[in-house]
Design a protein around this motif. Sequence first.
Motif, PDB file in Angstrom:
ATOM      1  N   ALA A 246      61.742  21.345 -40.127  1.00 36.40           N
ATOM      2  CA  ALA A 246      61.268  21.888 -38.850  1.00 36.40           C
ATOM      3  C   ALA A 246      61.392  23.406 -38.902  1.00 36.40           C
ATOM      4  N   THR A 247      60.309  24.100 -38.540  1.00 36.27           N
ATOM      5  CA  THR A 247      60.303  25.561 -38.520  1.00 36.27           C
ATOM      6  C   THR A 247      59.749  26.030 -37.182  1.00 36.27           C
ATOM      7  N   GLY A 248      60.221  27.191 -36.737  1.00 35.51           N
ATOM      8  CA  GLY A 248      59.755  27.686 -35.456  1.00 35.51           C
ATOM      9  C   GLY A 248      59.924  29.180 -35.319  1.00 35.51           C
ATOM     10  N   ASP A 249      59.082  29.766 -34.492  1.00 37.75           N
ATOM     11  CA  ASP A 249      59.156  31.180 -34.143  1.00 37.75           C
ATOM     12  C   ASP A 249      58.975  31.317 -32.652  1.00 37.75           C
ATOM     13  N   ARG A 250      59.602  32.321 -32.106  1.00 32.89           N
ATOM     14  CA  ARG A 250      59.562  32.537 -30.666  1.00 32.89           C
ATOM     15  C   ARG A 250      58.900  33.865 -30.340  1.00 32.89           C
ATOM     16  N   GLU A 251      58.050  33.832 -29.316  1.00 33.40           N
ATOM     17  CA  GLU A 251      57.474  35.063 -28.783  1.00 33.40           C
ATOM     18  C   GLU A 251      57.576  35.000 -27.268  1.00 33.40           C
ATOM     19  N   GLY A 252      58.421  35.844 -26.710  1.00 31.64           N
ATOM     20  CA  GLY A 252      58.661  35.797 -25.274  1.00 31.64           C
ATOM     21  C   GLY A 252      59.323  34.494 -24.887  1.00 31.64           C
ATOM     22  N   ASP A 253      58.744  33.809 -23.904  1.00 27.33           N
ATOM     23  CA  ASP A 253      59.347  32.556 -23.441  1.00 27.33           C
ATOM     24  C   ASP A 253      58.688  31.327 -24.064  1.00 27.33           C
ATOM     25  N   THR A 254      57.918  31.525 -25.151  1.00 25.31           N
ATOM     26  CA  THR A 254      57.246  30.411 -25.811  1.00 25.31           C
ATOM     27  C   THR A 254      57.642  30.348 -27.281  1.00 25.31           C
ATOM     28  N   ALA A 255      57.989  29.156 -27.740  1.00 20.91           N
ATOM     29  CA  ALA A 255      58.286  28.929 -29.158  1.00 20.91           C
ATOM     30  C   ALA A 255      57.218  28.006 -29.731  1.00 20.91           C
ATOM     31  N   THR A 256      56.747  28.363 -30.920  1.00 23.27           N
ATOM     32  CA  THR A 256      55.788  27.536 -31.656  1.00 23.27           C
ATOM     33  C   THR A 256      56.535  26.869 -32.796  1.00 23.27           C
ATOM     34  N   VAL A 257      56.460  25.541 -32.856  1.00 22.93           N
ATOM     35  CA  VAL A 257      57.287  24.759 -33.773  1.00 22.93           C
ATOM     36  C   VAL A 257      56.396  23.822 -34.580  1.00 22.93           C
ATOM     37  N   ALA A 258      56.787  23.580 -35.829  1.00 16.32           N
ATOM     38  CA  ALA A 258      56.096  22.594 -36.673  1.00 16.32           C
ATOM     39  C   ALA A 258      57.141  21.758 -37.398  1.00 16.32           C
TER      40      ALA A 258
END
Length: 294
Positions: A265-277
């Motif tokens: 599982a990998t993820g990055d956050r920008e502001g109040d939203t995280a994009t995860v795969a």
Amino acid sequence: MTDLATQGSLAAAVADWHPPTVELTRRVDPWPAAAFADLVETDPPALDDGAPLPPLWHWFLVLAHPRTSEIGEDGHPADGPFLPPIPGRRRMIAGGRFTRHRPIPFGSVLTSRSAVSAVVPRSGRTGEMLFVTVRSELTVDGDPAVAAVEEQDVVYRSEPEGTERRTMARPEGGRPEPAAAWRLRLPTDSVLLSRFSALTYNGHRIHHDVPYVTAVEGYPDLVIHGPLMALLALELPRRHAPQEQVESVSYRLSRPAFVPSPLVATGDREGDTATVAVAAEGVEPSLTAQVRLR
């Protein structure tokens, strides 16, 4: 329920289907939460009465328990309130959405009120599919105010006796892991899948029966649960942003993953939203998600 979008054999099969509303009530017990934390090798959340249940962990609580005599050949119930009446039914989770309006505390009494909200037949290169969306409203301690809303999309295929079985090869590896601020790796094997099936009372044979999953459903090995991947996606903000709450999550499952490939599982956050795969190691993602933090 939405109108049927296309005409075909699956559309005809469910034209007169009128699934009921189902209500389940359970106490928010800390044991399943502690058990899941041990399953994924992490510390549990606070388990004291009044502490909040992490998002989607209600999957361990509001569970139906059909009798053994009601189970079909695939390990699922042969019939059920949200199972469409199509012959040779094959089932996979396609995605879902969850929005939390207020906490669901440990020690409270949780009620789930669920109904089918959409039935959409589709045709693709692999044939006809039926997408069924089940919407659940979660309430706490008899308070009519909704604590959370979940929608789960399930895709069904019809493969009655005599249908030529489709087969799927194991995806080739070699994809480099993407750079990401958040990362989590979970080894998988048949024991992990059996323990998760037990925790969610899921008898689907694609998760524990190799002869069945290869010969009948045409997969190369045991299939890793889609809900396990969704929960693993939410482990990233739980571990890396522990002071913040998940306000909502939307996830999509695009391909199955198989043991013994580890899940990454990998993820990055920008502001109040995280994009995860979430992906089998070295393979394109099986699950992608958008997580809203507060």
